[in-house]
Design an enzyme around this catalytic site. Structure first.
Site, mmCIF file in Angstrom:
data_model
loop_
_atom_site.group_PDB
_atom_site.id
_atom_site.type_symbol
_atom_site.label_atom_id
_atom_site.label_comp_id
_atom_site.label_asym_id
_atom_site.label_seq_id
_atom_site.Cartn_x
_atom_site.Cartn_y
_atom_site.Cartn_z
ATOM 1 N N CYS A 158 67.517 16.093 58.488
ATOM 2 C CA CYS A 158 68.178 15.462 59.629
ATOM 3 C C CYS A 158 69.685 15.351 59.409
ATOM 4 C CB CYS A 158 67.540 14.103 59.904
ATOM 5 S SG CYS A 158 67.994 13.385 61.511
ATOM 6 N N LYS A 182 64.611 12.611 51.069
ATOM 7 C CA LYS A 182 65.897 12.442 51.751
ATOM 8 C C LYS A 182 66.781 11.423 51.037
ATOM 9 C CE LYS A 182 67.839 11.542 56.349
ATOM 10 N NZ LYS A 182 67.556 11.108 57.729
ATOM 11 N N GLU A 213 60.984 18.048 60.734
ATOM 12 C CA GLU A 213 60.960 16.712 60.142
ATOM 13 C C GLU A 213 59.792 15.902 60.701
ATOM 14 O OE1 GLU A 213 63.891 12.753 59.857
ATOM 15 O OE2 GLU A 213 64.266 14.320 61.342
#
Length: 524
Positions: free
Chosen positions: A396, A343, A276
């Site tokens: 994440c 995301k 990430e």
């Protein structure tokens, strides 16, 4: 006025509350919640996941007021979260530069807020449904499910995660998800308490469900199957960039050099995966570097997948927007690669400011709405295309959301998740995070590639087993092979609906049963 004989006796001869003194009860409840952390990674003492809720169940069994029940549940939940999520202290104090005393207060407030879920569980269990294991287990799963969506959600510390590698029970995960595992575990805990009270009937139901889960474990049904293509060789790059340096402008070039150097020997493998935000700048600011990496990837027939902040300048309208929308994203580049994933589940106050329009009423937060926040990606995104395969992505902590990962997994051949758990230092947070990825792999019957900045970088198979794992806090490369699989598990097809339907039915029957329980004859 008509009073039942029971009510009349209570008015004439009021009884003292049954059970332990309130202060001692609160302490036991808090400790019962606090010890739950030992059931999860890195400790893995799974029996604690039965003992901890069993203590809460036992404390709630005596006759008591709704207020007392709520306080007991609140104490349990506060202990659970203050200790179980104490890894937040590292990000708040060490990397957030918050004074230690204030960080501790913030952890305590978080514990009190999240503890409300168990407080309300205890209140409803005491007042609205029959006090029995099926209702208790149903309410427990209900509050876990609510944590996946209420106020954007904080889906952590689920009982089911303690059994991720206990396949005699986690075999239920591909069928009905982590909540099914939690349900049976809580039912077993509460039924054991009833057995000690010489009420063994509920253990019959529990035993039947355990027979189902153990049978699934022994039969080992293959919910998904290999696609029939060669396994892909992958290299997961772990840069181990210190969190206090990662976003410094003067360290950006050094970060890119570190990842480029680590990757130099990996060109030629099927997939090279970076974590990430391993490129710590917008794609518009790193054009030269990205082009150089893409050139190397194409020359060596390598797919390069990396995390990067993505600025969508094409969507910018100067008349209405302060700045272009930008996303925490992962992109597939190089040979046989296509796609961008944005995301969906953003971290409050970490990636966006919630209720930002209301912040001006607080003097210390006035102007906070002008802080640039990430935009949320659509929940209808196409998978990445990698070497003729569909690759599902999770960035994440959104991998902690079972339904989000399930939707991203539909129509894919394998999955990836990238993260930067450096925020949590040497705490249990990164290891708990890894445990969740294992459960997602098991639920969806897919292999997972997990690339992180500081660890835990790992390759996980479709049964949730860790195949390869890199050491934490080392600058290294994890090499391995990943298998493409096709087909859908029952959980992928139906999601959480079956288990939610079951708990709704159980709670309804328990509620109706409590209402119809005779309270004594009426007198004039």
């Amino acid at each position: 006025m008509r009073l039942s004989t029971v009510d009349l006796q209570k008015r004439l001869n009021p009884e003292k509350p049954k059970g332990l003194p309130m202060g001692l009860t609160i302490l036991i409840a808090w400790l019962a919640g606090a010890i739950f952390i030992f059931a999860l990674a890195p400790y893995g003492i799974w029996p604690v996941a039965l003992v901890s809720p069993a203590i809460l169940y036992a404390l709630l069994m005596p006759e008591m007021t709704g207020r007392r029940a709520f306080i007991i549940g609140q104490a349990y939940g506060t202990g659970l979260w203050c200790v179980g999520a104490f890894w937040l202290y590292t990000s708040i104090h060490v990397y957030g530069a918050t004074p230690a005393w204030l960080a501790l207060i913030m952890i305590a407030l978080m514990g009190l807020g999240m503890g409300l879920f168990h407080g309300l569980l205890a209140l409803v269990f005491n007042r609205m449904v029959g006090k029995q294991p099926l209702a208790f287990a149903a309410l427990w799963v209900l509050q876990e499910w609510m944590k996946t969506w209420l106020f954007t959600g904080f889906p952590w510390l689920f009982v089911g995660y303690a059994f991720t590698e206990q396949y005699w029970l986690s075999s239920l995960a591909p069928v009905a998800g982590v909540f099914a595992v939690s349900f049976v575990a809580i039912l077993l805990a509460a039924s054991t308490v009833e057995l000690l009270r010489r009420r063994g009937g509920y253990m019959v139901v529990t035993a039947a469900l355990l027979v189902v889960s153990v049978s699934l474990w022994l039969i080992n049904p293959q919910w998904t199957k290999p696609k029939g293509t060669p396994d892909l060789s992958v290299s997961l790059i772990q840069g181990n960039i210190p969190q206090d340096l990662k976003w410094l402008t003067e360290y950006q070039v050094e970060t890119l050099k570190i990842y480029a150097t680590l990757t130099r020997t990996e060109w030629g493998r099927d997939i090279v995966l970076w974590p990430e935000s391993s490129i710590p700048m917008f794609q518009t600011e790193a054009v030269g570097f990205i082009n150089e990496m893409v050139k190397m990837a194409k020359e060596t027939d390598t797919t390069w997948v990396t995390g990067i902040p993505y600025k969508d300048e094409a969507a910018f309208d100067a008349s209405t927007d302060k700045y272009p929308p930008f996303y925490n994203s992962v992109v597939a580049l190089g040979a046989q690669a296509e796609g961008l994933y944005k995301k969906q589940r953003l971290v409050p106050f970490g990636e966006y400011i919630p209720f930002e329009g209301l912040l001006d009423i607080l003097p210390n937060l006035a102007g906070s709405q002008d802080i640039m926040s990430y935009s949320r990606g659509s929940d209808q995104q196409s998978p990445l295309r990698v070497r003729g395969h569909n690759l599902g992505a999770a960035i994440c902590y959104e991998v902690a959301y079972p339904d989000t990962t399930r939707k991203n997994a539909i129509g894919t051949d394998f999955l990836l998740t990238i993260s930067n758990d450096a925020w949590f230092g040497t705490s249990a947070g990164p290891l708990q995070h890894l445990q969740m990825v294992q459960m997602r792999a098991l639920e969806n019957g897919r292999w997972f590639m997990r690339a992180t900045n500081t660890g835990v970088t790992a390759i996980i198979d479709h049964k949730g087993r860790i195949v390869e794992r890199a050491p934490q806090f080392e600058r290294t490369v994890l090499r391995g092979d990943v298998q493409a699989r096709v087909g859908n598990t029952p959980f992928m097809r139906f999601g959480n609906y079956p288990i939610l339907l079951i708990i709704a039915l159980l709670l309804l029957l328990s509620y109706l049963g409590k209402r119809e329980t005779p309270r004594g004859r009426s007198i004039s």
